[in-house]
Design an enzyme around this catalytic site. Structure first.
Site, PDB file in Angstrom:
ATOM      1  N   LYS A 225       0.827  -1.207   0.000  1.00 27.94           N
ATOM      2  CA  LYS A 225       0.000   0.000   0.000  1.00 27.94           C
ATOM      3  C   LYS A 225       0.863   1.260   0.000  1.00 27.94           C
ATOM      4  O   LYS A 225       2.072   1.205   0.221  1.00 27.94           O
ATOM      5  CB  LYS A 225      -0.929  -0.006   1.221  1.00 27.94           C
ATOM      6  N   ARG A 259      -2.894 -10.040   5.519  1.00 28.55           N
ATOM      7  CA  ARG A 259      -3.431 -10.083   4.156  1.00 28.55           C
ATOM      8  C   ARG A 259      -2.355  -9.538   3.212  1.00 28.55           C
ATOM      9  O   ARG A 259      -2.056  -8.354   3.242  1.00 28.55           O
ATOM     10  CB  ARG A 259      -4.702  -9.232   4.096  1.00 28.55           C
TER      11      ARG A 259
HETATM   12  C1  7PJ Z   1      -7.924  -4.516   2.797  1.00 28.33           C
HETATM   13  C2  7PJ Z   1      -8.972  -5.368   2.472  1.00 28.33           C
HETATM   14  C3  7PJ Z   1      -7.512  -4.411   4.160  1.00 28.33           C
HETATM   15  C4  7PJ Z   1      -9.225  -6.035   4.661  1.00 28.33           C
HETATM   16  C5  7PJ Z   1      -8.301  -4.374   0.702  1.00 28.33           C
HETATM   17  C6  7PJ Z   1      -5.577  -3.318  -1.095  1.00 28.33           C
HETATM   18  C7  7PJ Z   1      -6.932  -2.725  -1.095  1.00 28.33           C
HETATM   19  N1  7PJ Z   1      -9.620  -6.135   3.392  1.00 28.33           N
HETATM   20  N2  7PJ Z   1      -9.195  -5.260   1.154  1.00 28.33           N
HETATM   21  N3  7PJ Z   1      -8.206  -5.198   5.041  1.00 28.33           N
HETATM   22  N4  7PJ Z   1      -7.511  -3.908   1.670  1.00 28.33           N
HETATM   23  N5  7PJ Z   1      -9.841  -6.771   5.594  1.00 28.33           N
HETATM   24  O1  7PJ Z   1      -5.347  -4.508  -0.994  1.00 28.33           O
HETATM   25  O2  7PJ Z   1      -4.647  -2.470  -1.228  1.00 28.33           O
HETATM   26  O3  7PJ Z   1      -6.623  -3.655   4.559  1.00 28.33           O
HETATM   27  S1  7PJ Z   1      -8.267  -3.906  -0.961  1.00 28.33           S
END
Ligand code: 7PJ
Length: 286
Positions: A225, A259
């Site tokens: 990010k 994640r």
């Molecule tokens: C996140 C997400 C996060 C959770 C995305 C990206 C944007 N779900 N989905 N937490 N970010 N739970 O991956 O940059 O930070 S999409």
């Protein structure tokens, strides 16, 4: 009592040790190419590769929530996500999470073999909470300032960042419990990059242990990010080392699920980190 495992339809996800959630984007407009797949076969192959590399969860997403992105229609999201969920469920045992805010996508995904809902809007869309309550599945509630990725990075102002994120999560948890979602099924996420500037993201990371008071599993998403890129002044291709550092710091502060895009590298870094921490006097607290 702290929640240290998730269970759904006979499947168990042990959270006594931190686990890796691999990102599988089935969107044409995600910000990082390495996680984006346009055919069911290539998406399934990538899911299998991530499992072999050490992912315990695969997070399938069909709506880009990058800052400023446009929404997709429910029909389009269903068309992108459901065949991929079906293919992964038929061909692997992995815990499948679906990154969606749409109640229709949640329902179809759970009918197709998904084990968990990951909603960056924390079940704020009408009907979403009811679907999760009806299926009795685990859900990740994420903090986002406002409800729309298109505008979330405008007017970013907090008087008390951690306090406001905690209050938001507290309110969402309370609503979930009142709708019949069990506490054992709730995971919380402070939402890195969702309505936070660089300093706010690092303050959040530095104080992540404050979320321990919920005694619920904590998920973090920082992989590649802008909080990494802006600090290092590098594009998305060159954010791996920074992402790993941020994730290991989060583990030290109590994160349970990471994640990430780069499962193999994260799994190796986590293994070394956890092995060394066995000998540390200051245990990673659960
Ligand atoms: C996140 C997400 C996060 C959770 C995305 C990206 C944007 N779900 N989905 N937490 N970010 N739970 O991956 O940059 O930070 S999409």
């Amino acid at each position: 009592m702290a929640v240290t495992k998730l269970e759904y339809k006979g499947k168990v996800l042990d959270l006594s040790q931190p686990k890796i959630m691999g990102i599988l984007n089935v969107t044409p407009d995600s910000f990082y190419d390495g996680s984006r797949f346009s055919s069911v076969d290539s998406a399934l192959q990538h899911a299998k590769d991530m499992v072999l590399a050490g992912a315990s969860i695969v997070d399938v997403g069909g709506e880009s929530t990058r800052p400023g992105s446009d929404p997709v229609t429910e029909e389009e999201e269903l068309r992108r996500v459901i065949p991929v969920v079906q293919a992964i469920a038929e061909n692997t045992d992995v815990w499948i999470s679906v990154d969606t805010s749409s109640p229709a996508v949640m329902r179809a995904a759970l009918e197709s073999g998904a084990s968990m809902i990951n909603d960056v809007r924390a079940l704020r869309r009408p009907g979403a909470m009811e679907v999760v309550a009806e299926y009795g599945c685990p859900v990740c509630l994420q903090h986002m300032l406002g409800e729309d990725p298109k505008t979330m990075q405008q007017n970013i102002a907090y008087e008390d960042l951690l306090g406001e994120i905690s209050s938001f999560l507290y309110e969402r948890i309370h609503n979930c419990l009142n709708t019949g979602i069990r506490r054992e099924n709730i995971i919380i996420d402070p939402g890195f990059g969702f309505g936070k500037n660089i300093e706010q993201n690092y303050k959040l990371l530095g104080q992540l242990d404050r979320l321990r008071s919920f005694a619920l599993p904590v998920l973090v998403g920082m992989s590649r990010k802008s909080m990494i890129g802006d600090l290092l002044k590098v594009n998305t291709e060159n954010r791996l080392a920074g992402s790993i550092a941020a994730n290991l710091f989060a583990v030290e502060k109590g994160a349970d699920i990471l994640r990430v895009h780069d499962v193999k590298e994260m799994a190796e870094a986590l293994k070394v980190f956890m092995y060394a921490s066995k000998y540390s006097k200051q245990k990673i607290k659960k």
